[in-house]
Design a protein around this motif. Structure first.
Motif, PDB file in Angstrom:
ATOM      1  N   ARG A 201      18.703  64.856  23.247  1.00 22.25           N
ATOM      2  CA  ARG A 201      19.460  64.978  24.502  1.00 22.25           C
ATOM      3  C   ARG A 201      19.574  63.632  25.195  1.00 22.25           C
ATOM      4  N   CYS A 212      15.893  64.094  32.229  1.00 17.29           N
ATOM      5  CA  CYS A 212      14.827  64.295  31.256  1.00 17.29           C
ATOM      6  C   CYS A 212      13.471  63.949  31.878  1.00 17.29           C
ATOM      7  N   THR A 213      12.478  64.808  31.663  1.00 13.59           N
ATOM      8  CA  THR A 213      11.135  64.549  32.195  1.00 13.59           C
ATOM      9  C   THR A 213      10.162  64.181  31.070  1.00 13.59           C
ATOM     10  N   GLU A 214      10.719  63.782  29.935  1.00  9.59           N
ATOM     11  CA  GLU A 214       9.938  63.268  28.799  1.00  9.59           C
ATOM     12  C   GLU A 214       8.884  64.261  28.313  1.00  9.59           C
ATOM     13  N   CYS A 215       9.250  65.522  28.150  1.00 11.37           N
ATOM     14  CA  CYS A 215       8.289  66.516  27.654  1.00 11.37           C
ATOM     15  C   CYS A 215       8.066  66.359  26.154  1.00 11.37           C
ATOM     16  N   SER A 216       8.934  65.621  25.502  1.00 13.08           N
ATOM     17  CA  SER A 216       8.886  65.299  24.064  1.00 13.08           C
ATOM     18  C   SER A 216       9.343  66.439  23.146  1.00 13.08           C
ATOM     19  N   ASN A 217       9.863  67.529  23.695  1.00  9.66           N
ATOM     20  CA  ASN A 217      10.365  68.618  22.837  1.00  9.66           C
ATOM     21  C   ASN A 217      11.485  68.128  21.914  1.00  9.66           C
ATOM     22  N   CYS A 218      12.301  67.197  22.407  1.00  7.55           N
ATOM     23  CA  CYS A 218      13.437  66.712  21.597  1.00  7.55           C
ATOM     24  C   CYS A 218      12.974  66.110  20.272  1.00  7.55           C
ATOM     25  N   ASP A 228      14.345  74.020  23.005  1.00  3.71           N
ATOM     26  CA  ASP A 228      13.966  74.389  24.368  1.00  3.71           C
ATOM     27  C   ASP A 228      13.798  73.152  25.247  1.00  3.71           C
ATOM     28  N   CYS A 229      14.666  72.988  26.227  1.00  2.00           N
ATOM     29  CA  CYS A 229      14.512  71.888  27.185  1.00  2.00           C
ATOM     30  C   CYS A 229      14.143  72.493  28.534  1.00  2.00           C
TER      31      CYS A 229
HETATM   32  S1  SF4 Z   1      13.588  68.661  25.957  1.00  2.00           S
HETATM   33 FE1  SF4 Z   1      12.087  67.379  27.038  1.00  2.00          FE
HETATM   34  S2  SF4 Z   1      12.418  65.334  26.095  1.00  2.00           S
HETATM   35 FE2  SF4 Z   1      14.227  66.567  25.599  1.00  2.00          FE
HETATM   36  S3  SF4 Z   1      15.699  66.145  27.282  1.00  2.00           S
HETATM   37 FE3  SF4 Z   1      14.557  68.013  27.867  1.00  2.00          FE
HETATM   38  S4  SF4 Z   1      12.880  67.188  29.120  1.00  2.00           S
HETATM   39 FE4  SF4 Z   1      13.660  65.462  27.965  1.00  2.00          FE
END
Ligand code: SF4
Length: 528
Positions: A201, A212-218, A228-229
């Motif tokens: 993303r 983006c809050t840098e959860c690292s799911n990407c 899942d974002c």
């Molecule tokens: S999934 Fe997490 S890392 Fe990817 S854009 Fe959303 S907040 Fe950012």
């Protein structure tokens, strides 16, 4: 009795007339026609630019269905207005990518129903329930939008269709290809898979401030987690709405694709494009496929599909051209090129670069890197393919520095063997992360710099065709040069114009004599 249905293809018509891709026939309207045929309902496809000036056509039909993109809203408005002036009966149904902004479309165009997302299963249910015959209750049909007491109402979204359903339950109509003028000369798109595997993303903020809050799911290993974002940022490159709207890739079986192509060729089609947001996602990995670059392409599935297409008589005799377009650079390896070469399906791989800056690429959510693109272009060129490289001007985050890097990259990919640079102005698509961002006109300083360089390179590339003979297929009279015919290349090569009138579908050998612009050459017919 349901009556007869007019399916209007308004795709890429903008305000009423297509100015680009005039030789392309998209797969959406044939897919819609396939659902009507499944229900035994008679239907006909017409392009919107044929219907608008010839309103008497409308009297032959009882219902109107329009397939369109967001950019075609004005053409659709004109079409529906005309229908309501001429026909006061029947239903008006809208669908296609235009439905990604349902509230606006419902308020402005006021169809009886709007099909949002994948259309087949929703249309199937509407027809089963008698939508064309009576005023049925719409509120419990998933994937439908409509006006209720004059207010837009959107039902629950419909679950995505499985690969099996795409292969077995819904077959695009092949019979209705004959509704298209000059279809014998056009590029006919046959869908081989739907959806995109890029679930990265953008890092740029959305217009409502979400970021983006840098959860690292990407970057998660678990493919479900990548979907899942927590911030609800649409997946994929920020400018694109494909993964958000159509989800991860779902491939059709080789049987269903080969059957469709066979029937089209038997009706006189000469040019087939195997349509996919990323061809190399075909049967790749396990569902859901949400990593754009891993695992590698499924070469045995690709080999099987292409082998079976090659054995169709019209293809093996050399009178039909089957091509592949979109490919992700990170998946395009030497082994992929060897497999395509071995299948003898020549191709102009369309490789998205978008920007020459690696940082900018990552920030917009793009997969791969500029180096991947140069490598992929070199590999393609070493295997005698003619890759096209795509860039976008005016993207969020564009600066003087990214523009300079894009210019350098255009030169590098040109040296590496790119056949053509295709530069688009950024469009803020509804449903994409960059919806509501200001759009590019290609006329600002950065846009002009990029456009000039792309034109210069493309003109030089066209000059390489001078005195060469290119096999082409006559399409339609030139709209700018009286007495000339437009000729599309049968395999790879430039758009051509030749003196004289030739009926659509005539195969011609053309000797290129002059470069008229960065996108057009003229020539003389040396053999029919
Ligand atoms: S999934 Fe997490 S890392 Fe990817 S854009 Fe959303 S907040 Fe950012």
């Amino acid at each position: 009795m349901s009556g007869r249905v007019l399916i209007v293809d308004a795709l890429s018509a903008g305000s009423g007339r297509r100015t680009s891709s005039r030789d392309s026939i998209g797969c959406g309207p044939r897919t819609v026609a396939g659902v009507f045929e499944k229900h035994g309902i008679r239907c006909t496809i017409r392009r919107v630019d044929e219907v608008l000036p010839k309103k008497s056509i409308l009297k032959q039909f009882d219902h109107l269905v329009v397939s369109a993109m967001t950019m075609d809203q004005i053409a659709v408005q004109k079409m529906v207005k005309l229908w309501r002036q001429i026909r006061q009966i029947g239903k008006v149904l809208l669908g296609g990518p235009i439905a990604t902004e349902p509230e606006v479309i419902l308020k402005q165009i006021r169809p009886d129903a709007l099909v949002v997302g994948e259309g087949e299963a929703t249309l199937d249910e509407l027809l089963e329930r008698g939508f064309l015959e009576e005023n049925i209750e719409l509120s419990d049909i998933h994937g439908v939008g409509f006006l209720e007491s004059d207010k837009p109402r959107m039902n629950q979204t419909r679950a995505l269709i499985s690969s099996k359903e795409l292969s077995e339950r819904f077959n695009p109509s092949t019979a209705r290809i004959i509704d298209y003028t000059a279809y014998q000369a056009c590029k006919v798109y046959v869908e081989i898979l739907r959806g995109c595997s890029n679930f990265r993303r953008t890092k740029y903020p959305l217009k409502d401030g979400t970021q983006c809050t840098e959860c690292s799911n990407c970057d998660a290993k678990d493919p479900m987690k990548r979907m899942d974002c927590p911030e609800d940022i649409p997946p994929g490159c920020g400018f694109c709405s494909v993964p958000g709207t159509w989800g991860p890739p779902r491939s059709r079986s080789a049987d269903s694709i080969v059957n469709e192509v066979k029937e089209l060729l038997d009706l006189g089609v000469h040019r087939v494009i195997l349509e996919a947001p990323g061809f190399l996602d075909y049967m790749r990995g396990t569902a859901p496929l949400t990593d754009p670059c891993h695992p590698p392409a499924n070469l045995s599935a690709i080999e099987d599909l292409l082998g079976r297409l090659n054995s169709l008589p019209q293809v093996s005799e050399g009178n039909v051209h089957i091509a592949i377009e979109n490919m992700k650079a990170c998946l395009f390896t030497n082994d992929v090129a060897k497999t395509l070469k071995k299948s003898m399906i020549s191709s102009s791989p369309n490789i998205g670069l978008e920007t020459g800056s690696e940082y900018h690429m990552r920030q917009i959510g793009k997969c791969g890197s500029p180096d991947d693109v140069i490598r992929a272009v070199k590999v393609a060129s070493n295997h005698d393919m003619k890759p096209f490289v795509y860039l976008i001007s005016g993207l969020p985050g564009e600066t003087a520095e990214t523009t300079e890097q894009s210019i350098q990259m255009m030169r590098s990919v040109s040296e590496a063997g790119a056949e053509r640079i295709i530069l688009y102005g950024f469009r803020a698509l509804p449903g994409s992360a960059f919806a509501n961002y200001p759009e590019s006109s290609l006329k600002d300083e950065f846009g002009q710099t990029l456009r000039k360089e792309a034109e210069k390179i493309n003109r030089q590339k066209k000059e390489q065709y001078l005195e060469k003979v290119v096999r082409g297929i006559a399409a339609e009279p030139s709209s700018t040069h009286h007495g000339f015919t437009m000729v599309y290349p049968l395999e790879e090569g430039p758009l051509m114009t030749v003196s004289g009138g030739f009926s659509a579908g005539t195969l011609l050998s053309v000797k290129v004599t002059e470069v008229l612009s960065s996108g057009l050459v003229s020539g003389e017919v040396v053999d029919k």
